[in-house]
Design an enzyme around this catalytic site. Sequence first.
Site, PDB file in Angstrom:
ATOM      1  N   ASP A   1       4.126   9.902   9.943  1.00  0.00           N
ATOM      2  CA  ASP A   1       2.778  10.060   9.395  1.00  0.00           C
ATOM      3  C   ASP A   1       1.880   8.968   9.955  1.00  0.00           C
ATOM      4  O   ASP A   1       2.059   7.784   9.657  1.00  0.00           O
ATOM      5  CB  ASP A   1       2.842   9.975   7.869  1.00  0.00           C
ATOM      6  CG  ASP A   1       1.501  10.256   7.207  1.00  0.00           C
ATOM      7  OD1 ASP A   1       0.496  10.409   7.927  1.00  0.00           O
ATOM      8  OD2 ASP A   1       1.466  10.314   5.962  1.00  0.00           O
TER       9      ASP A   1
ATOM     10  N   ASP B   1      -2.685  20.007  -0.625  1.00  0.00           N
ATOM     11  CA  ASP B   1      -2.224  19.276  -1.806  1.00  0.00           C
ATOM     12  C   ASP B   1      -2.650  20.050  -3.048  1.00  0.00           C
ATOM     13  O   ASP B   1      -3.836  20.291  -3.262  1.00  0.00           O
ATOM     14  CB  ASP B   1      -2.824  17.863  -1.820  1.00  0.00           C
ATOM     15  CG  ASP B   1      -2.182  16.969  -2.863  1.00  0.00           C
ATOM     16  OD1 ASP B   1      -2.127  17.385  -4.032  1.00  0.00           O
ATOM     17  OD2 ASP B   1      -1.748  15.856  -2.519  1.00  0.00           O
TER      18      ASP B   1
ATOM     19  N   GLU C   1       2.368  13.839  11.748  1.00  0.00           N
ATOM     20  CA  GLU C   1       1.382  14.149  10.715  1.00  0.00           C
ATOM     21  C   GLU C   1       0.083  13.376  10.877  1.00  0.00           C
ATOM     22  O   GLU C   1       0.083  12.164  11.077  1.00  0.00           O
ATOM     23  CB  GLU C   1       1.976  13.846   9.333  1.00  0.00           C
ATOM     24  CG  GLU C   1       0.995  14.056   8.176  1.00  0.00           C
ATOM     25  CD  GLU C   1       1.620  13.790   6.825  1.00  0.00           C
ATOM     26  OE1 GLU C   1       0.870  13.563   5.862  1.00  0.00           O
ATOM     27  OE2 GLU C   1       2.867  13.795   6.717  1.00  0.00           O
TER      28      GLU C   1
ATOM     29  N   HIS D   1       1.569  18.473   0.709  1.00  0.00           N
ATOM     30  CA  HIS D   1       1.355  17.034   0.552  1.00  0.00           C
ATOM     31  C   HIS D   1       1.566  16.705  -0.926  1.00  0.00           C
ATOM     32  O   HIS D   1       0.953  17.307  -1.800  1.00  0.00           O
ATOM     33  CB  HIS D   1      -0.078  16.699   0.980  1.00  0.00           C
ATOM     34  CG  HIS D   1      -0.458  15.267   0.832  1.00  0.00           C
ATOM     35  ND1 HIS D   1      -1.341  14.826  -0.133  1.00  0.00           N
ATOM     36  CD2 HIS D   1      -0.090  14.161   1.537  1.00  0.00           C
ATOM     37  CE1 HIS D   1      -1.507  13.519  -0.019  1.00  0.00           C
ATOM     38  NE2 HIS D   1      -0.764  13.089   0.987  1.00  0.00           N
TER      39      HIS D   1
ATOM     40  N   HIS E   1      -1.319   8.688   9.330  1.00  0.00           N
ATOM     41  CA  HIS E   1      -2.312   8.348   8.301  1.00  0.00           C
ATOM     42  C   HIS E   1      -3.751   8.368   8.819  1.00  0.00           C
ATOM     43  O   HIS E   1      -4.583   7.578   8.362  1.00  0.00           O
ATOM     44  CB  HIS E   1      -1.993   6.983   7.687  1.00  0.00           C
ATOM     45  CG  HIS E   1      -0.765   6.984   6.828  1.00  0.00           C
ATOM     46  ND1 HIS E   1      -0.709   7.608   5.604  1.00  0.00           N
ATOM     47  CD2 HIS E   1       0.463   6.443   7.029  1.00  0.00           C
ATOM     48  CE1 HIS E   1       0.488   7.451   5.071  1.00  0.00           C
ATOM     49  NE2 HIS E   1       1.229   6.762   5.926  1.00  0.00           N
TER      50      HIS E   1
ATOM     51  N   GLU F   1      -3.823  17.384   4.213  1.00  0.00           N
ATOM     52  CA  GLU F   1      -3.966  16.693   2.934  1.00  0.00           C
ATOM     53  C   GLU F   1      -5.417  16.344   2.623  1.00  0.00           C
ATOM     54  O   GLU F   1      -5.770  16.140   1.455  1.00  0.00           O
ATOM     55  CB  GLU F   1      -3.127  15.418   2.904  1.00  0.00           C
ATOM     56  CG  GLU F   1      -3.597  14.331   3.843  1.00  0.00           C
ATOM     57  CD  GLU F   1      -2.722  13.090   3.775  1.00  0.00           C
ATOM     58  OE1 GLU F   1      -3.174  12.095   3.192  1.00  0.00           O
ATOM     59  OE2 GLU F   1      -1.598  13.120   4.291  1.00  0.00           O
TER      60      GLU F   1
END
Length: 379
Positions: free
Chosen positions: A189, A265, A216, A292, A191, A242
């Site tokens: 991830d 999510d 991700e 997510h 981010h 997400e």
Amino acid sequence: MRITRLRSFMARDDVRPRVIVAIDTDEGITGWGECYNHGPDRALPAILDYFFEQIKGEDPRRIEFLMLKLQQQTRFPGGAMHLAAFSAIDHCLWDISAKAVGLPVYRLIGGEVRDKVRVYLGVYTAPDPAEALDFMMARNAEYGLTAFKLSPYRIDFHAERWGEVVRTSADYFRRLREIAPAHFDFAFDAHAKIYEPWQAIQLGNALAPYDPLFFEEPVRPEHLPAWGEIKSRLTCPLATGESLYSRYEFLNLFNARGCDIAQPDICVVGGLLEMRKIAAIAEAHFVVIAPHNPMGPLATAVNLHFSAATPNFKILEYRLPLKAPYVKDPYLPEDGYLRLRPDRPGWGVEIDEDVLRQDGYIHWERKLLPKPDGAWGYP
């Protein structure tokens, strides 16, 4: 049956705040839901109280009707805070509806298409491959977990030359593959900390030879054509979602061919109803869903029911609920999977209201550092 009251509680799960919501009815059935904690979390109870006025006195089993009413009562498309509130309200309505007929929620949305739901766990505290593997092997021994998600960054990518960032990330994953069991899956991830698409492509392709489960969210979500470019040049699965809110945003992502794996999510997009619509659109585009879910054990229960009934589900993000006592009986993995509770109506968990009455608020925010030149920049 009529809605009589909405109650919101500020809880905590270890170091993260959790906003938990209850909707009560005149027949004594209470439904439970969870908001995403975008921050400012203290604002959510007031938002929830405002929207409660739109559904007070209504039949909670008319879920599509009520969610449409809430959406139409807001003049502009929903943003993070009020969609988080919608999500919790939606969760409560499904919980009430299922409890009213004595069934688990997944039985109301088409029934289970799988008997158990595979989960993966985040690993963000061990920089050394051997230390990370020790952590993973301990979770494997206790819960049978075989899928994990890590950060790809091994050095400060603002302070170091980008080529070194890529090299150290690839070396780390290569070493982890060499020492880990062959059947373990690893996702990475980023981010949304990368601004330039070429860097996202370079980093993803450096990880690709070692077979990541997915790469991700390397960049922010606003410019969807960039996602189409990144995906077209990556040689590993690309995951994102997400930070997207509605079926319309996900449709634009799929039309841009911007991901292999979608990550909506259920505490962000407006709840289970909207999540199902997103999954249906994804299915029509041959895209799988990996929800997510960095949330608490109530959100995990909601996700479990969605995942059990969704044909194009792939894997669920999971946090061990070791410090979230407001759920008495959380779903815990067995052999790497969460198992359904067909004998338990609603979400299948019991909420401890005595714990919730203790204000569990704890301040949390993203830990971001300025660049060497003093700018915050992106993200």
